[in-house]
Scaffold this motif. Structure first.
Motif, PDB file in Angstrom:
ATOM      1  N   ARG A  41     -13.548 -24.865 -18.093  1.00 50.60           N
ATOM      2  CA  ARG A  41     -13.529 -25.090 -16.637  1.00 50.60           C
ATOM      3  C   ARG A  41     -12.380 -26.040 -16.320  1.00 50.60           C
ATOM      4  O   ARG A  41     -12.384 -27.182 -16.750  1.00 50.60           O
ATOM      5  CB  ARG A  41     -14.858 -25.671 -16.173  1.00 50.60           C
ATOM      6  N   ASN A  47     -15.339 -22.872 -11.358  1.00 48.67           N
ATOM      7  CA  ASN A  47     -15.153 -21.589 -12.031  1.00 48.67           C
ATOM      8  C   ASN A  47     -14.866 -21.771 -13.511  1.00 48.67           C
ATOM      9  O   ASN A  47     -14.345 -22.805 -13.941  1.00 48.67           O
ATOM     10  CB  ASN A  47     -13.993 -20.818 -11.391  1.00 48.67           C
ATOM     11  N   TYR A  48     -15.173 -20.741 -14.278  1.00 43.52           N
ATOM     12  CA  TYR A  48     -14.941 -20.750 -15.711  1.00 43.52           C
ATOM     13  C   TYR A  48     -14.033 -19.590 -16.106  1.00 43.52           C
ATOM     14  O   TYR A  48     -14.019 -18.541 -15.463  1.00 43.52           O
ATOM     15  CB  TYR A  48     -16.261 -20.640 -16.476  1.00 43.52           C
TER      16      TYR A  48
END
Length: 217
Positions: A41, A47-48
Protein backbone atom coordinates in the motif's frame (compact mmCIF):
# COMPACT_ATOMS: atom_id res chain seq x y z
CA UNK A 1 8.99 8.88 -1.41
CA UNK A 2 7.49 7.55 1.80
CA UNK A 3 5.71 4.21 1.52
CA UNK A 4 3.98 2.24 4.25
CA UNK A 5 5.79 -0.86 5.47
CA UNK A 6 3.44 -3.46 6.91
CA UNK A 7 4.03 -6.89 8.38
CA UNK A 8 4.40 -9.56 5.71
CA UNK A 9 4.45 -13.35 5.77
CA UNK A 10 7.44 -14.45 3.71
CA UNK A 11 7.44 -17.74 1.85
CA UNK A 12 10.79 -19.52 1.78
CA UNK A 13 10.37 -19.89 -1.98
CA UNK A 14 10.84 -17.68 -5.01
CA UNK A 15 8.12 -19.38 -7.08
CA UNK A 16 4.37 -19.36 -7.57
CA UNK A 17 3.14 -22.57 -9.17
CA UNK A 18 -0.32 -23.81 -10.15
CA UNK A 19 -1.02 -25.07 -6.64
CA UNK A 20 0.08 -21.87 -4.89
CA UNK A 21 -1.26 -18.35 -4.55
CA UNK A 22 -0.51 -15.01 -2.91
CA UNK A 23 -3.03 -13.12 -0.81
CA UNK A 24 -3.06 -10.99 2.30
CA UNK A 25 0.45 -10.37 3.64
CA UNK A 26 2.05 -13.36 1.91
CA UNK A 27 5.08 -12.71 -0.30
CA UNK A 28 7.71 -14.60 -2.26
CA UNK A 29 11.42 -13.77 -2.02
CA UNK A 30 14.06 -14.18 -4.73
CA UNK A 31 16.53 -17.03 -4.15
CA UNK A 32 19.34 -14.78 -2.95
CA UNK A 33 17.03 -12.62 -0.86
CA UNK A 34 17.40 -9.49 -3.02
CA UNK A 35 13.75 -8.81 -3.91
CA UNK A 36 10.26 -9.49 -2.50
CA UNK A 37 6.94 -9.66 -4.34
CA UNK A 38 3.51 -9.22 -2.79
CA UNK A 39 0.76 -6.75 -1.97
CA UNK A 40 1.77 -3.28 -0.81
CA UNK A 41 0.00 0.00 0.00
CA UNK A 42 1.76 3.20 -1.15
CA UNK A 43 1.93 6.24 1.09
CA UNK A 44 -1.43 7.29 2.53
CA UNK A 45 -3.44 5.40 -0.06
CA UNK A 46 -6.17 2.95 0.93
CA UNK A 47 -5.49 0.96 -2.25
CA UNK A 48 -3.25 -2.06 -2.62
CA UNK A 49 -1.07 -3.22 -5.49
CA UNK A 50 1.00 -6.24 -6.43
CA UNK A 51 4.57 -5.00 -6.54
CA UNK A 52 8.22 -5.84 -6.19
CA UNK A 53 10.56 -4.16 -3.72
CA UNK A 54 14.05 -4.47 -2.27
CA UNK A 55 14.12 -7.16 0.39
CA UNK A 56 16.96 -5.77 2.52
CA UNK A 57 16.14 -2.05 2.42
CA UNK A 58 14.32 -1.02 5.64
CA UNK A 59 12.08 1.53 3.93
CA UNK A 60 9.72 -0.01 1.40
CA UNK A 61 11.24 0.86 -1.98
CA UNK A 62 9.28 -0.50 -4.93
CA UNK A 63 10.83 -1.17 -8.34
CA UNK A 64 7.88 -2.66 -10.24
CA UNK A 65 4.08 -2.58 -10.00
CA UNK A 66 1.78 -5.02 -11.81
CA UNK A 67 -1.68 -3.51 -11.47
CA UNK A 68 -0.73 0.17 -11.36
CA UNK A 69 -3.99 1.18 -13.09
CA UNK A 70 -6.28 -1.26 -11.27
CA UNK A 71 -5.75 -1.35 -7.49
CA UNK A 72 -7.56 -3.66 -5.09
CA UNK A 73 -9.08 -2.71 -1.74
CA UNK A 74 -9.09 -5.97 0.22
CA UNK A 75 -5.91 -8.03 0.02
CA UNK A 76 -7.34 -10.89 2.04
CA UNK A 77 -10.03 -11.65 -0.54
CA UNK A 78 -7.85 -10.71 -3.52
CA UNK A 79 -5.47 -13.32 -4.89
CA UNK A 80 -2.56 -13.66 -7.31
CA UNK A 81 -2.53 -17.11 -8.95
CA UNK A 82 -1.45 -19.07 -12.01
CA UNK A 83 -4.57 -19.52 -14.17
CA UNK A 84 -4.66 -20.98 -17.70
CA UNK A 85 -0.94 -20.52 -18.08
CA UNK A 86 -0.90 -16.90 -16.89
CA UNK A 87 -0.20 -15.03 -13.69
CA UNK A 88 -3.53 -13.39 -12.87
CA UNK A 89 -4.64 -11.00 -10.12
CA UNK A 90 -8.25 -11.33 -8.99
CA UNK A 91 -9.72 -8.52 -6.87
CA UNK A 92 -12.02 -8.80 -3.86
CA UNK A 93 -14.98 -9.45 -6.21
CA UNK A 94 -13.02 -12.23 -7.92
CA UNK A 95 -12.78 -10.16 -11.09
CA UNK A 96 -9.45 -10.41 -12.96
CA UNK A 97 -7.83 -6.94 -12.90
CA UNK A 98 -4.36 -7.79 -14.21
CA UNK A 99 -2.82 -10.65 -16.19
CA UNK A 100 0.38 -11.51 -18.04
CA UNK A 101 -1.76 -12.33 -21.13
CA UNK A 102 0.39 -15.10 -22.55
CA UNK A 103 -1.12 -17.32 -25.24
CA UNK A 104 -0.18 -20.86 -24.27
CA UNK A 105 -1.28 -24.38 -25.15
CA UNK A 106 -3.10 -26.56 -22.65
CA UNK A 107 -0.09 -28.85 -22.14
CA UNK A 108 2.10 -25.88 -21.18
CA UNK A 109 -0.50 -24.09 -19.04
CA UNK A 110 -0.61 -26.91 -16.47
CA UNK A 111 3.11 -26.60 -15.77
CA UNK A 112 3.67 -22.82 -15.86
CA UNK A 113 5.43 -21.26 -12.88
CA UNK A 114 6.24 -17.65 -11.96
CA UNK A 115 9.74 -17.11 -10.56
CA UNK A 116 11.17 -14.00 -8.91
CA UNK A 117 14.84 -13.63 -9.83
CA UNK A 118 17.63 -11.87 -7.96
CA UNK A 119 18.02 -9.28 -10.74
CA UNK A 120 14.46 -8.06 -10.15
CA UNK A 121 12.94 -9.86 -13.11
CA UNK A 122 9.67 -11.72 -12.57
CA UNK A 123 9.46 -14.46 -15.20
CA UNK A 124 6.91 -17.00 -16.35
CA UNK A 125 8.44 -20.34 -17.32
CA UNK A 126 6.80 -23.37 -18.90
CA UNK A 127 7.97 -25.57 -16.04
CA UNK A 128 9.97 -25.43 -12.79
CA UNK A 129 13.09 -26.80 -14.49
CA UNK A 130 12.67 -24.98 -17.79
CA UNK A 131 14.82 -22.12 -19.05
CA UNK A 132 12.16 -21.05 -21.56
CA UNK A 133 10.70 -17.66 -20.61
CA UNK A 134 7.11 -17.07 -21.69
CA UNK A 135 6.81 -13.59 -20.15
CA UNK A 136 9.04 -11.31 -18.06
CA UNK A 137 8.53 -8.11 -16.10
CA UNK A 138 11.68 -6.67 -17.71
CA UNK A 139 9.56 -6.28 -20.85
CA UNK A 140 6.92 -4.37 -18.89
CA UNK A 141 8.76 -1.88 -16.65
CA UNK A 142 7.01 0.77 -14.59
CA UNK A 143 9.15 3.66 -13.30
CA UNK A 144 12.44 1.93 -12.44
CA UNK A 145 15.29 0.85 -14.73
CA UNK A 146 17.04 -2.12 -13.12
CA UNK A 147 20.50 -3.41 -14.12
CA UNK A 148 20.04 -6.01 -16.85
CA UNK A 149 16.74 -4.63 -18.11
CA UNK A 150 16.53 -2.74 -21.40
CA UNK A 151 14.72 0.16 -22.96
CA UNK A 152 13.47 -0.73 -26.43
CA UNK A 153 11.89 0.78 -29.50
CA UNK A 154 10.14 -1.63 -31.89
CA UNK A 155 10.36 -0.25 -35.42
CA UNK A 156 7.84 -2.82 -36.65
CA UNK A 157 5.08 -1.62 -34.35
CA UNK A 158 6.46 1.92 -33.91
CA UNK A 159 6.11 1.50 -30.16
CA UNK A 160 8.60 2.06 -27.36
CA UNK A 161 9.06 0.29 -24.05
CA UNK A 162 9.29 3.30 -21.72
CA UNK A 163 9.62 4.04 -18.04
CA UNK A 164 6.63 6.05 -16.82
CA UNK A 165 6.59 8.04 -13.59
CA UNK A 166 4.07 7.50 -10.81
CA UNK A 167 1.14 9.89 -10.70
CA UNK A 168 1.99 10.73 -7.07
CA UNK A 169 3.70 9.12 -4.05
CA UNK A 170 0.29 7.68 -3.12
CA UNK A 171 -0.64 6.51 -6.63
CA UNK A 172 1.55 4.35 -8.92
CA UNK A 173 -0.76 4.92 -11.91
CA UNK A 174 1.10 6.33 -14.96
CA UNK A 175 2.12 9.95 -14.37
CA UNK A 176 3.18 12.83 -16.59
CA UNK A 177 6.79 11.91 -17.39
CA UNK A 178 8.00 9.20 -19.77
CA UNK A 179 11.61 8.10 -20.24
CA UNK A 180 12.09 6.32 -23.57
CA UNK A 181 14.20 5.77 -26.65
CA UNK A 182 13.43 8.65 -28.98
CA UNK A 183 11.36 7.30 -31.91
CA UNK A 184 12.81 9.98 -34.19
CA UNK A 185 16.45 9.36 -33.22
CA UNK A 186 16.80 5.80 -31.97
CA UNK A 187 20.35 6.27 -30.64
CA UNK A 188 19.28 8.80 -28.01
CA UNK A 189 16.86 8.78 -25.11
CA UNK A 190 14.40 11.45 -24.07
CA UNK A 191 12.04 12.47 -21.30
CA UNK A 192 8.61 13.52 -22.53
CA UNK A 193 6.16 15.51 -20.42
CA UNK A 194 2.40 15.01 -20.73
CA UNK A 195 2.88 12.51 -23.61
CA UNK A 196 3.73 15.23 -26.12
CA UNK A 197 6.20 17.87 -24.92
CA UNK A 198 9.92 17.11 -25.03
CA UNK A 199 11.34 17.90 -21.59
CA UNK A 200 14.90 16.53 -21.87
CA UNK A 201 16.95 14.51 -24.32
CA UNK A 202 20.39 12.97 -24.29
CA UNK A 203 23.05 13.36 -26.88
CA UNK A 204 23.45 10.68 -29.54
CA UNK A 205 24.93 7.36 -28.43
CA UNK A 206 28.04 6.22 -30.33
CA UNK A 207 28.21 2.82 -28.58
CA UNK A 208 30.52 4.31 -25.92
CA UNK A 209 29.33 7.71 -24.75
CA UNK A 210 26.65 10.34 -25.22
CA UNK A 211 28.08 13.19 -27.26
CA UNK A 212 26.14 15.94 -25.45
CA UNK A 213 23.13 16.58 -23.27
CA UNK A 214 20.44 19.24 -23.43
CA UNK A 215 17.64 20.22 -21.09
CA UNK A 216 14.40 21.77 -22.20
CA UNK A 217 11.65 23.07 -19.94
Amino acid sequence: MCLSLESHVYFAVDTISTNQSLSGNQTIVSAGGVFRLGFFRPGNSSNYYIGMWFNKVPQLTTVWVANRDTPVRDIYSSVLIISDGNLVLFNESQVPVWSTNVSSSSDISSSVVAVLLDDGNLVLRDGPNSSTILWQSFDHPTDTWLPGSKLRFDKRTNRSQPLISWKSPDDPAPGLFTFEIDPAVTNQVSIVWNKSQLYWFSGTWDQRTMSFSLVRK
